[in-house]
Design a protein around this motif. Structure first.
Motif, PDB file in Angstrom:
ATOM      1  N   ALA A  29      -6.359   9.746  -1.267  1.00 20.72           N
ATOM      2  CA  ALA A  29      -7.826   9.805  -1.174  1.00 20.72           C
ATOM      3  C   ALA A  29      -8.343   9.189   0.125  1.00 20.72           C
ATOM      4  CB  ALA A  29      -8.469   9.118  -2.376  1.00 20.72           C
ATOM      5  N   ALA A  30      -7.747   8.100   0.579  1.00 22.27           N
ATOM      6  CA  ALA A  30      -8.214   7.433   1.792  1.00 22.27           C
ATOM      7  C   ALA A  30      -7.903   8.233   3.054  1.00 22.27           C
ATOM      8  CB  ALA A  30      -7.582   6.041   1.907  1.00 22.27           C
ATOM      9  N   GLU A  31      -6.909   9.110   2.991  1.00 24.72           N
ATOM     10  CA  GLU A  31      -6.507   9.876   4.172  1.00 24.72           C
ATOM     11  C   GLU A  31      -6.971  11.324   4.136  1.00 24.72           C
ATOM     12  OE1 GLU A  31      -4.173   8.224   2.297  1.00 24.72           O
ATOM     13  OE2 GLU A  31      -3.705   6.522   3.582  1.00 24.72           O
ATOM     14  N   ARG A  32      -7.690  11.716   3.093  1.00 31.98           N
ATOM     15  CA  ARG A  32      -8.037  13.133   2.997  1.00 31.98           C
ATOM     16  C   ARG A  32      -8.940  13.543   4.152  1.00 31.98           C
ATOM     17  NH1 ARG A  32     -11.480  12.262  -2.306  1.00 31.98           N
ATOM     18  NH2 ARG A  32     -13.519  11.950  -1.389  1.00 31.98           N
ATOM     19  N   GLN A  33      -8.891  14.836   4.461  1.00 33.20           N
ATOM     20  CA  GLN A  33      -9.637  15.373   5.587  1.00 33.20           C
ATOM     21  C   GLN A  33     -11.060  15.720   5.169  1.00 33.20           C
ATOM     22  OE1 GLN A  33      -7.668  18.664   7.500  1.00 33.20           O
ATOM     23  NE2 GLN A  33      -5.641  17.835   7.073  1.00 33.20           N
ATOM     24  N   ARG A  34     -11.940  15.709   6.127  1.00 30.77           N
ATOM     25  CA  ARG A  34     -13.313  16.155   5.849  1.00 30.77           C
ATOM     26  C   ARG A  34     -13.349  17.667   5.651  1.00 30.77           C
ATOM     27  NH1 ARG A  34     -16.403  12.668  10.422  1.00 30.77           N
ATOM     28  NH2 ARG A  34     -16.246  10.673   9.353  1.00 30.77           N
ATOM     29  N   ASN A  35     -12.526  18.375   6.389  1.00 29.19           N
ATOM     30  CA  ASN A  35     -12.472  19.820   6.310  1.00 29.19           C
ATOM     31  C   ASN A  35     -11.571  20.218   5.133  1.00 29.19           C
ATOM     32  OD1 ASN A  35     -12.020  22.560   6.639  1.00 29.19           O
ATOM     33  ND2 ASN A  35     -12.014  22.437   8.878  1.00 29.19           N
ATOM     34  N   THR A  36     -12.191  20.439   3.992  1.00 30.52           N
ATOM     35  CA  THR A  36     -11.449  20.723   2.760  1.00 30.52           C
ATOM     36  C   THR A  36     -10.636  22.002   2.878  1.00 30.52           C
ATOM     37  OG1 THR A  36     -13.193  19.616   1.533  1.00 30.52           O
ATOM     38  CG2 THR A  36     -11.696  20.982   0.262  1.00 30.52           C
ATOM     39  N   ALA A  37     -11.189  23.026   3.509  1.00 29.27           N
ATOM     40  CA  ALA A  37     -10.467  24.297   3.642  1.00 29.27           C
ATOM     41  C   ALA A  37      -9.191  24.110   4.473  1.00 29.27           C
ATOM     42  CB  ALA A  37     -11.363  25.354   4.268  1.00 29.27           C
ATOM     43  N   ARG A  38      -9.324  23.394   5.583  1.00 31.08           N
ATOM     44  CA  ARG A  38      -8.146  23.155   6.428  1.00 31.08           C
ATOM     45  C   ARG A  38      -7.104  22.352   5.663  1.00 31.08           C
ATOM     46  NH1 ARG A  38      -7.937  20.069  12.284  1.00 31.08           N
ATOM     47  NH2 ARG A  38      -5.704  19.805  12.308  1.00 31.08           N
ATOM     48  N   GLU A  39      -7.546  21.291   4.994  1.00 35.09           N
ATOM     49  CA  GLU A  39      -6.618  20.479   4.219  1.00 35.09           C
ATOM     50  C   GLU A  39      -5.941  21.310   3.133  1.00 35.09           C
ATOM     51  OE1 GLU A  39      -7.782  16.500   2.573  1.00 35.09           O
ATOM     52  OE2 GLU A  39      -7.367  17.564   0.706  1.00 35.09           O
ATOM     53  N   GLY A  40      -6.734  22.136   2.441  1.00 34.60           N
ATOM     54  CA  GLY A  40      -6.173  22.978   1.390  1.00 34.60           C
ATOM     55  C   GLY A  40      -5.128  23.944   1.916  1.00 34.60           C
ATOM     56  N   LEU A  41      -5.409  24.539   3.075  1.00 31.49           N
ATOM     57  CA  LEU A  41      -4.438  25.467   3.672  1.00 31.49           C
ATOM     58  C   LEU A  41      -3.182  24.739   4.130  1.00 31.49           C
ATOM     59  CD1 LEU A  41      -6.801  27.858   5.654  1.00 31.49           C
ATOM     60  CD2 LEU A  41      -5.434  28.397   3.622  1.00 31.49           C
ATOM     61  N   GLU A  42      -3.344  23.561   4.721  1.00 30.56           N
ATOM     62  CA  GLU A  42      -2.168  22.788   5.138  1.00 30.56           C
ATOM     63  C   GLU A  42      -1.360  22.337   3.922  1.00 30.56           C
ATOM     64  OE1 GLU A  42      -3.623  19.654   7.654  1.00 30.56           O
ATOM     65  OE2 GLU A  42      -3.866  20.995   9.362  1.00 30.56           O
ATOM     66  N   PRO A  65       0.817  -1.230   0.000  1.00 32.26           N
ATOM     67  CA  PRO A  65       0.000   0.000   0.000  1.00 32.26           C
ATOM     68  C   PRO A  65       0.845   1.273   0.000  1.00 32.26           C
ATOM     69  CG  PRO A  65      -0.844  -1.564   1.612  1.00 32.26           C
ATOM     70  CD  PRO A  65       0.455  -2.109   1.114  1.00 32.26           C
ATOM     71  N   GLN A  66       1.954   1.260   0.741  1.00 36.17           N
ATOM     72  CA  GLN A  66       2.839   2.425   0.766  1.00 36.17           C
ATOM     73  C   GLN A  66       3.482   2.648  -0.595  1.00 36.17           C
ATOM     74  OE1 GLN A  66       2.920   4.415   3.435  1.00 36.17           O
ATOM     75  NE2 GLN A  66       1.495   2.997   4.375  1.00 36.17           N
ATOM     76  N   LEU A  67       3.894   1.547  -1.227  1.00 38.16           N
ATOM     77  CA  LEU A  67       4.516   1.639  -2.543  1.00 38.16           C
ATOM     78  C   LEU A  67       3.524   2.165  -3.574  1.00 38.16           C
ATOM     79  CD1 LEU A  67       6.934   1.125  -4.387  1.00 38.16           C
ATOM     80  CD2 LEU A  67       6.095  -1.224  -4.675  1.00 38.16           C
ATOM     81  N   LEU A  68       2.293   1.660  -3.534  1.00 37.15           N
ATOM     82  CA  LEU A  68       1.277   2.138  -4.470  1.00 37.15           C
ATOM     83  C   LEU A  68       0.985   3.624  -4.260  1.00 37.15           C
ATOM     84  CD1 LEU A  68      -1.185  -0.901  -4.535  1.00 37.15           C
ATOM     85  CD2 LEU A  68       0.427  -0.184  -6.314  1.00 37.15           C
TER      86      LEU A  68
END
Length: 195
Positions: free
Chosen positions: A90-103, A25-28
């Protein structure tokens, strides 16, 4: 043969989880990150060279290559965020899109410092001022080093596995809350009274 002996035999004949099972999974994910990054490289290269040859040409603007690097990197950051959010991580993305985008933007800006430092050293320390020298500094050396910095920041900060695990644990706790309230109100799960 007893059932316990059958289970023991089955355990010894089943293959143990190998290196590939644990690391696949890490390699993929790393391959997906690389593919997304490849698209970002094409965007970065096209925008950088387009700007260098036109509005940010060093003959027209003294620090044009630095500005071209910033604009090209910002364009690539947008493309990379979309690709990483919806595919590589995709499996680790955050629910808070704005926070994720800023990070993601923060991690990417930190990563952008690397090619800026490389082009700065090339131009102002080594005295190399050609399009080829700027491309090698920004899009080869800077890109490779910046990619390492960005991957580490994305993997362990923006799309941290601990955040994903915490989200799953919180959802599980939220699912248990109504059951606990019902159990306390109507008696315990083992049939005894709460009183």
């Amino acid at each position: 043969m007893t059932q316990a002996e059958e289970v023991a035999l089955q355990r010894t004949t089943e293959p143990a989880p190998g290196l590939m099972t644990r690391w696949l999974p890490q390699l993929l994910q790393l391959i997906k990150f690389g593919a997304v990054g490849g698209v970002g490289v094409v965007v970065n290269f096209a925008v950088f060279n387009g700007l260098w040859l036109t509005v940010f040409n060093p003959s027209k603007l003294a620090h044009g290559p630095l500005f071209a690097t910033v604009v090209a990197t910002l364009a690539a950051i947008l493309v990379n965020w979309l690709g990483n959010r919806y595919w590589a991580f995709a499996a680790e993305r955050q629910r808070n899109t704005a926070r994720e985008g800023l990070e993601f933007l923060g991690a990417s800006l930190i990563g952008m410092l690397v090619p800026l430092i490389c082009i700065g050293v090339s131009r102002y320390v080594l005295g190399l001022h050609s399009l080829l020298a700027d491309n090698i500094a920004s899009n080869v050396v800077g890109l490779v080093l910046g990619t390492v910095v960005r991957y580490v920041l994305y993997k362990f900060w923006v799309y941290s596995p601990r955040r994903a695990a915490a989200r799953v644990a919180a959802a599980a706790r939220a699912d248990d809350v109504p059951m606990a309230a019902i159990a306390n109100q109507f008696g315990r799960a083992d049939g005894s009274s709460a009183e």
